[in-house]
Design an enzyme around this catalytic site. Structure first.
Site, PDB file in Angstrom:
ATOM      1  N   HIS A  65      53.401 -26.804   3.245  1.00 24.59           N
ATOM      2  CA  HIS A  65      53.597 -28.257   3.370  1.00 24.59           C
ATOM      3  C   HIS A  65      55.045 -28.607   3.058  1.00 24.59           C
ATOM      4  O   HIS A  65      55.603 -28.094   2.088  1.00 24.59           O
ATOM      5  CB  HIS A  65      52.711 -29.034   2.386  1.00 24.59           C
ATOM      6  N   GLY A 114      40.663 -30.284   5.514  1.00 25.63           N
ATOM      7  CA  GLY A 114      41.147 -31.121   4.420  1.00 25.63           C
ATOM      8  C   GLY A 114      42.645 -31.328   4.375  1.00 25.63           C
ATOM      9  O   GLY A 114      43.153 -31.957   3.445  1.00 25.63           O
ATOM     10  N   GLN A 115      43.369 -30.800   5.382  1.00 22.30           N
ATOM     11  CA  GLN A 115      44.826 -31.020   5.379  1.00 22.30           C
ATOM     12  C   GLN A 115      45.123 -32.510   5.385  1.00 22.30           C
ATOM     13  O   GLN A 115      44.400 -33.293   5.988  1.00 22.30           O
ATOM     14  CB  GLN A 115      45.471 -30.386   6.613  1.00 22.30           C
ATOM     15  N   LYS A 116      46.212 -32.871   4.752  1.00 17.95           N
ATOM     16  CA  LYS A 116      46.581 -34.274   4.615  1.00 17.95           C
ATOM     17  C   LYS A 116      46.579 -35.006   5.967  1.00 17.95           C
ATOM     18  O   LYS A 116      46.061 -36.110   6.091  1.00 17.95           O
ATOM     19  CB  LYS A 116      47.980 -34.343   4.001  1.00 17.95           C
ATOM     20  N   ILE A 158      44.885 -34.646   8.541  1.00 16.22           N
ATOM     21  CA  ILE A 158      43.600 -34.924   9.201  1.00 16.22           C
ATOM     22  C   ILE A 158      42.586 -35.578   8.271  1.00 16.22           C
ATOM     23  O   ILE A 158      41.454 -35.835   8.673  1.00 16.22           O
ATOM     24  CB  ILE A 158      43.008 -33.650   9.846  1.00 16.22           C
TER      25      ILE A 158
END
Lengths: 352, 185
Positions: free
Chosen positions: A264, B69-71, B73
């Site tokens: 990220h 659960g990625q930010k 999505i």
């Protein structure tokens, strides 16, 4: 119900009803009068004016009056010797002014629904300017000692009604009811070489965070690895059995092996990976990928332990969560062969 | 016959339950689903989108929706809320840094009206990792005690890696849903 209709009432002969009707007419006319006399100058607190110009006129009147009161208080205090001034007088003055400012703010809030956004903004600015000057005034008038406490507890708390008893209620509530311990890791280093071996240790998770210009060498296996806020670092790690979570790295070279790797907020960084699954990036750009290239004594065994002894070629199967299209994402690329570092050898037995 | 009794009857015939798995990325949602289904968990990519698994569990058919659960999505989670009987919130108990995020996302989820009637199972995953918080500690951090009294919930420690705790959690969830929908037949 019939009382609502005057014409109906006049036709009835019942004296009681007529009396009632008469009373009602009187009430109505009284209310009408009251409304008429009310309308030109509406009470300051609960009124909506429905017209920008009349609002602005009213607003600036009130503002000027507050400003003159602040100036007056300041003048009084400076002209009389500070020892002879009566602090309680100051306090009540300040409280009055503060109430007036609050009323002004309320007026603005009540009328904001029809005002152009520019007017709302500029009026808000004026209100906050007034608050500022009131605060500085109270700082001048009220003895210094008490004020210093206030400035510590809140930097800019509106509504300084009674400035000397600023309640410290803005202390942010604790996030957690239980003290959250720190996991094992290396944190807050600058310009160091950090070496750590997990061989024989019972460490399950490990964190690298807030490192700047460091070289990090981790050997042996660990279950989970977290990288957070790394800048200008070189990170070489042995295989991770579970997953690696990376958040906020910049200008780094990372040599990593794991079951899963999530990246990220990475910028301008090179990743040399061996992964059993597809690595993913999110909110990243300028990241490049190449195959894992680490070597230390015993790495073969560690790779086997983590189920990473075979090259999977997943290092190039990157999913970009910010680029859900069939064409290649602009945020990452394969690191050209000639720019890749050759195999990196580190020592396996050093421990910090 | 009321609508509720019609729905009950239909559900009774099918004995189906719709389970929604959510949680932050890297919490182990997909691994948990594959593990209870007895599949290989050694090669799992981060979920881009969602997976659906239909599992026969006891005498019920579970339709498990495992949503990434990625930010990026997380905002799509709400597309899966409709008709959810059971909600599984998965926590990475070893990720201490993101517990704030975890709490915030869970709180947002529980405000959702469409999920108001669903049973809530919280899985404090990765208990196999040395240094992970215990289910009790996770419960305190998430402030579960302050949850709306009408909510049926339970927190269970588990490890999707070893499989420990998964059956205990799903047993409770299925029983709880069954007792609500099928009136303990």
């Amino acid at each position: 119900m019939e009382d609502d209709d005057p014409s109906f009432a006049t036709e009835t002969l019942d004296p009681a009803l007529q009396k009632k009707h008469h009373d009602m007419l009187e009430r109505l006319s009284a209310r009408h009068q009251a409304r008429k006399s009310d309308s030109p100058d509406t009470s300051s607190s609960s009124s909506t004016l429905e017209s920008t110009s009349s609002f602005l006129a009213k607003f600036s009147d009130a503002r000027r009056s507050i400003e003159s009161r602040i100036a007056e208080s300041r003048f009084v205090s400076s002209s009389s010797a500070s020892s002879s001034t009566d602090p309680s007088k100051h306090k009540s003055d300040l409280a009055d002014i503060s109430v007036a400012i609050n009323d002004l703010e309320k007026l603005l809030a009540e009328n904001s629904y029809f005002l152009p956004s520019y007017e709302v903004r500029s009026s808000l600015k004026m209100v906050s300017d007034l608050k500022q000057s009131l605060e500085s005034l109270s700082a001048e008038l009220i003895p210094k000692k008490k004020f210093s406490f206030k400035s510590k507890s809140t930097n800019k708390k509106p509504e300084p009604k009674l400035p000397e008893i600023q309640k410290p209620d803005v202390v942010s509530p604790p996030n957690f009811l239980v003290p959250v311990r720190d996991s094992p890791g290396l944190r807050n280093k600058h310009g160091e070489t950090l070496v750590k071996s997990f061989k024989g240790s019972s460490i399950g998770e490990f964190t690298l965070s807030d490192l700047d210009s460091c070289q990090v060498q981790l050997t042996g296996t660990v279950n989970a690895l977290f990288l957070h806020r790394l800048k200008n670092c070189n990170v070489y790690t042995g295989p991770v059995i579970g997953s690696i979570l990376i958040d906020d790295v910049e200008d780094c070279v990372l040599v990593l092996a794991s079951h899963q790797i999530r990246i990220h907020c990475a910028r301008k960084s090179d990743f040399y990976l061996r992964v059993r699954s597809r690595p993913i990036i999110e909110d990243s750009n300028g990241v490049r990928f190449a195959p894992y290239c680490l070597d230390y004594k015993g790495i073969e065994e560690d790779l086997k332990t983590a189920g990473l002894d075979e090259e999977t070629n997943n290092w190039a199967n990157v999913d970009d969560f910010r680029w859900l299209r069939a064409v290649q994402s602009p945020n990452w690329s394969v690191l050209p062969g000639e720019e890749r570092v050759s195999s990196v050898s580190i020592s396996s037995n050093a421990d910090s | 016959m009321g609508l509720l009794s019609i729905i009950r009857k239909i559900k009774k015939k099918e004995k189906e339950m719709r389970i929604l798995m959510v949680g932050l990325d890297n919490s182990g949602k997909t691994t948990i689903v594959l593990k209870i289904n007895g599949e290989d968990t050694s090669v799992i990519s981060p979920t881009l989108g969602f997976n659906i698994k239909t599992i026969v569990y006891q005498k019920y058919t579970l339709n498990i929706w495992d949503v990434g659960g990625q930010k990026t999505i997380r905002s799509y989670w709400r597309n899966y809320f409709e008709q959810t009987d059971g909600l599984v919130w998965v926590v990475d108990s070893s990720d201490l840094r993101r517990l704030d995020d975890c709490k915030m996302e869970l709180d947002n989820l529980l405000k959702e009206e469409r999920l108001a009637g669903s049973s809530l199972l919280i899985l404090a995953n990765k208990q196999d990792i040395q240094g992970a918080l215990t289910p009790d500690e996770i419960g305190k951090v998430l402030n579960l005690e302050s949850m709306d009294k009408s909510r049926h919930w339970k927190i269970v420690g588990c490890s999707a890696y070893t499989g420990e705790g998964l059956l205990e959690g799903f047993d409770w969830l299925v029983q709880d849903i069954a007792s609500r929908i099928y009136m303990l037949d």
